[in-house]
Write an enzyme that holds these catalytic residues in place. Structure first.
Site: not given
Ligand SMILES: *Cc1c(COP(=O)(O)O)cnc(C)c1O
Length: 840
Positions: A376, A566-567, A572, A674, A678
């Protein structure tokens, strides 16, 4: 195991044959009333809404239960092959809405509750998120399980039942404060305790080599300190198909009544304390994303998961096939979600040899044909290593086996590259040195028949960078499986109005065949369709604004909603976003506002509690937001919010309301992402670098519907050698002004110097994230975003084309690829007497 739970009375079929439950509103309403009044024993004097939710959950759970049992029976009777998905994290979010959607019960249940004057949505919000994960990796595991059930594949998830999930985030003076997430406090209707399948897990002690009486020897692991693993099963419903798969989560408990005899008389309190230590193993999720700490409890957690799961699987194998393991490799697959469950390799070897009497070669034949590993991340700080000393004292037998695996592996390397001792040292599972370490990724690769990355670029970088030596040795092991997200939760459930419009336009086949969304492209040219699309986006933006109604600041839904959630992590580059915000603020201050597009920048995400740089970035965002939001000059032009406590339920409100999706990581650092998928599915347009799955998103949607900027992965690596951020700043007047605002303390007037570490890292020629290098390209591209947004017809067309092009990013596609290339499982349809639901 604990004999108290094992019964030898077989329940008679008269007892176990149940008539199917009614799926209409009369039946649902009656059951609901029964649960509230009888099972929960509540009446009109009930003062807590919680019981109204709980009765609802139990009503739905009954409908899952009958399908769950028949799914298990179908798997059992077909003698099918199975995959075990091993993951330390499952970021499930809420279960109720998902279960109703997948059972097709939404309308009927709504109707049933209306009879009692109750609102379903309001009750559903009372459920605590199951936050048993950090971010992308944990959410991927949850989306995978949804797709496996929908595709009717016999895949069982194994994980840990953390008493405390991901912490709740609050702010104090703009700083992140972590609050414990006691998600089980009010009870969890979605789990079924299975004490009869309890397993015993060993830690510590030593090994003994004993004569097996046949001229060989067998190893015994003795003087260990044991802990019990108790399974809790969570139902995973497929979409409209009668299948309910299983996620089995392990809880740590002290061995029976904790051996009082082991302790000296009079040491009762100490023996009770020992019970506590055992139960600590599954007490809390480690809140680190893409960062390894090397804590011993974490290693305990990992081994606890793998040993409990393997013993459970072998118990079931022996029940069905006896001690004959000749078909085991053919019928079982273990998919490792990152290296966290890699102790499955030495543990499977140990169980097959020490507990089931197989020789090394047979055990290795089985292990190396059943384990598959998903990588990952390429970030060095995230690659797992354990000190040999810690590993050996906690898991002595496993360390012996790892050494043997390594010895045999290094012979193979030496045969391939005679005399190349550098390569042997590079590839060894053991990193030698003052403090030798076990390299978990090397162990995973050596033992796996499949190694996959999670997006095309990431897999390429694995093959030609990080794991190049291994790729040269075993090219056939490496493959790509681009991530996805489940369109049930991330479109049908979270964006019901848009889902309805899509179904009305192209039919409902898209929910299980997302490629059908392509048919929306035609309708992008229809002005009426665009108007409906736009009005749904406005409703979703209103809903998103309600999330932070407490701030009491007015924002119109015509603002461009610019979202990065995101985190919080340096790679990032939330900092790049902040530089842009400050640049916009600077333009407002100096009156450079021709053709201005009002913008609301929304940022959300948690920082690991020990990651001080990430926490400082949160403080900076909050301070910048405070200054901007209180400046009357910026009032109609720019708003900035940091939304606290990002999680699955927050994302379900956020992604349908976004116009612009920020995916701005340093190229080569984000394995896939991911969140990007979304947003795309819900009609947001991406501003992004050529990183992770952004590249594939761009391929699907085309250049004209994507805002691309920044250095490419190879350019990033080349730029490092002569990176001079100070020269870039000196040569860019607008960037100079941004840096000046930061450096003169404009955003920290009463907190002098607090952001100095951030400013130093931005100006450092060694900044690994090259934030300053991408500033100009990012700012110019953001200008193009604003121009595009001014033409609302044009923007809406782009939004529709993004949704239309998102079909590839369904986990249904991802899982079909895993199955075709790695697992090779048969679909097993569920059968349920009286069921009217058909397969997709
Ligand atoms: C989809 C999702 C992530 C992943 O987000 P990235 O932008 O790909 O880092 C992290 N946390 C939650 C709660 C999510 O739904």
């Amino acid at each position: 195991m604990p004999t108290r739970y094992v019964c030898n009375i077989i329940p008679p079929s008269k007892l176990t044959e149940l008539p199917p439950l009614s799926m209409d509103r009369e039946g649902l309403a009656n059951d609901y009333k029964g649960y509230f009044g009888r099972f929960l024993g509540r009446d009109e004097s009930c003062v807590s809404k919680h019981y109204l939710y709980f009765a609802l959950a139990l009503t739905i759970r009954d409908r899952l239960m009958e399908r769950w049992k028949s799914t298990n029976r179908a798997y059992d009777e077909s003698n099918c092959s199975r995959t075990y998905y091993l993951s330390m994290e499952y970021l499930l979010g809420r279960c109720l809405g998902n279960a109703m959607l997948n059972l097709g019960l939404e309308d009927e249940m709504n109707g049933a509750l209306e009879k009692y004057g109750l609102n379903l949505e309001e009750l559903a919000e009372l459920e605590h998120d199951a936050g048993l994960g950090n971010g992308g990796l944990g959410r991927l595991a949850a989306c995978f399980l949804d797709s496996c059930a929908t595709l009717q594949l016999p895949v069982i998830g194994y994980g840990l039942r953390y008493e405390y999930g991901m912490f709740r985030q609050e702010f104090n003076n703009g700083y992140q404060v972590e609050e414990p997430d006691h998600w089980l406090r009010d009870g969890n209707p979605w789990e079924l305790e299975r004490p009869e399948y309890t397993q015993r897990i060993k830690f510590g002690g030593r090994t003994e080599h004993v004569d097996d009486g046949h001229g060989g020897w067998r190893v015994r692991w003795v003087d260990s300190h044991d802990v019990l693993a108790v399974p809790y099963d969570i139902p995973i419903p497929g979409y409209h198909n009668g299948t309910v798969n299983t996620l089995r989560l392990w809880k740590a408990e002290a061995t029976d009544v904790f051996d009082l005899g082991e302790f000296n008389a009079g040491r009762y309190p100490e023996s009770v304390a020992a019970k506590n230590a055992a139960e600590n193993i599954t007490m809390v999720l480690y809140p680190n994303d893409a960062m390894e700490l090397g804590k011993e409890t974490r290693l305990r957690q990992q081994y606890f998961l793998t040993s409990a799961s393997l013993q459970d699987i072998l118990r079931d194998w022996v029940r069905r096939y006896g001690e004959d393991f000749s078909q085991f490799a053919e019928k079982n697959r273990f998919q490792l979600n990152d290296t966290h469950p890699t102790s499955v390799v030495p543990e499977l070897m140990r169980l097959l040899m020490d507990e089931h009497g197989l020789g090394w070669d047979k055990a290795w034949e089985i292990t190396s044909h059943t384990v598959a590993y998903t990588n990952h991340t390429l970030l060095p700080e995230a690659l797992e290593k354990w000190p040999v000393s810690m590993f050996g004292s906690l898991l002595p037998r496993l360390l012996e086996i790892i050494y043997e695996i390594n010895a045999r592996f290094l012979i193979e390397v030496a045969r391939c590259w005679p005399g190349d001792t550098d390569r042997q040292a590079r590839m060894s599972i053991i990193e030698e040195g003052e403090n030798p370490q076990v390299r978990m990724a090397h162990l995973a690769i050596v033992a796996s028949f499949s190694v996959n990355g999670v997006a095309a670029l990431h897999t390429r970088l694995l093959k030609h960078g990080l794991f190049h030596d291994f790729y040269q040795l075993w090219p056939q092991k490496f493959n790509n499986k681009t991530n996805g997200v489940t369109p049930r939760r991330w479109l049908a459930k979270c964006n019901p109005d848009l889902a309805h419009l899509i179904t009305e336009t192209i039919g409902d086949g898209w929910t299980t065949d997302l490629s059908q969304l392509r048919r929306l492209s035609l309708h992008a040219e229809n002005p009426e369709f665009r108007a409906r699309w736009r009005s749904i986006k406005h409703v979703n933006k209103k809903r998103l604004l309600a999330l932070k109604a407490q701030h009491g600041i007015q924002i119109d839904t015509h603002f461009l909603f610019d979202v990065q959630v995101k985190r919080i992590h340096e790679y990032k580059r939330q900092l790049l976003n902040v530089l842009h915000i400050i640049h916009l603020y600077d333009r407002i201050k100096r009156g450079d506002m021709e053709g201005w597009v009002p913008r609301c920048v929304l940022i959300s995400g948690k920082a690991a509690p020990g990651y001080w740089m990430a926490k400082l970035i949160i403080k900076l965002i909050n301070n910048v937001a405070d200054v901007v939001n209180h400046d009357p000059k910026a009032d109609e032009a720019l708003k900035v919010f940091f939304l606290p406590n990002y999680g699955v339920s927050a994302m379900e409100i956020i992604c349908p309301g976004a116009d612009l999706s920020e995916q701005i990581s340093t190229a080569g650092k984000e394995a896939s992402g991911t969140g990007n998928m979304k947003f795309m599915m819900n009609g947001a347009i991406t501003i992004g670098t050529l990183d992770g799955a952004n590249i594939e998103i761009l391929e699907e949607v085309g250049n004209e519907n994507f805002f691309l900027f920044g250095l490419k992965a190879e350019e990033v690596e080349a730029a490092r050698h002569h990176y001079d951020p100070n020269a870039i700043i000196a040569g860019d007047e607008e960037l100079q002004r941004v840096m000046h605002l930061l450096e003169c303390g404009h955003f920290n007037q009463f907190e002098p110097g607090i952001f100095d570490p951030i400013l130093h890292s931005l100006r450092s020629p060694h900044d690994p994230w090259l934030t300053i290098a991408d500033f100009r390209s990012y700012i110019d591209t953001q200008r193009r975003v604003a121009e595009a947004y001014r033409d609302q017809e044009h923007w809406t067309r782009m939004a529709i084309l993004n949704t239309a092009a998102s079909g590839r990013f369904s986990t249904d596609r991802t899982i079909k690829e895993y199955n075709a290339d790695i697992w090779k499982l048969e679909q097993i349809p569920a059968y349920l007497a009286g069921s009217t639901q058909s397969s997709p």
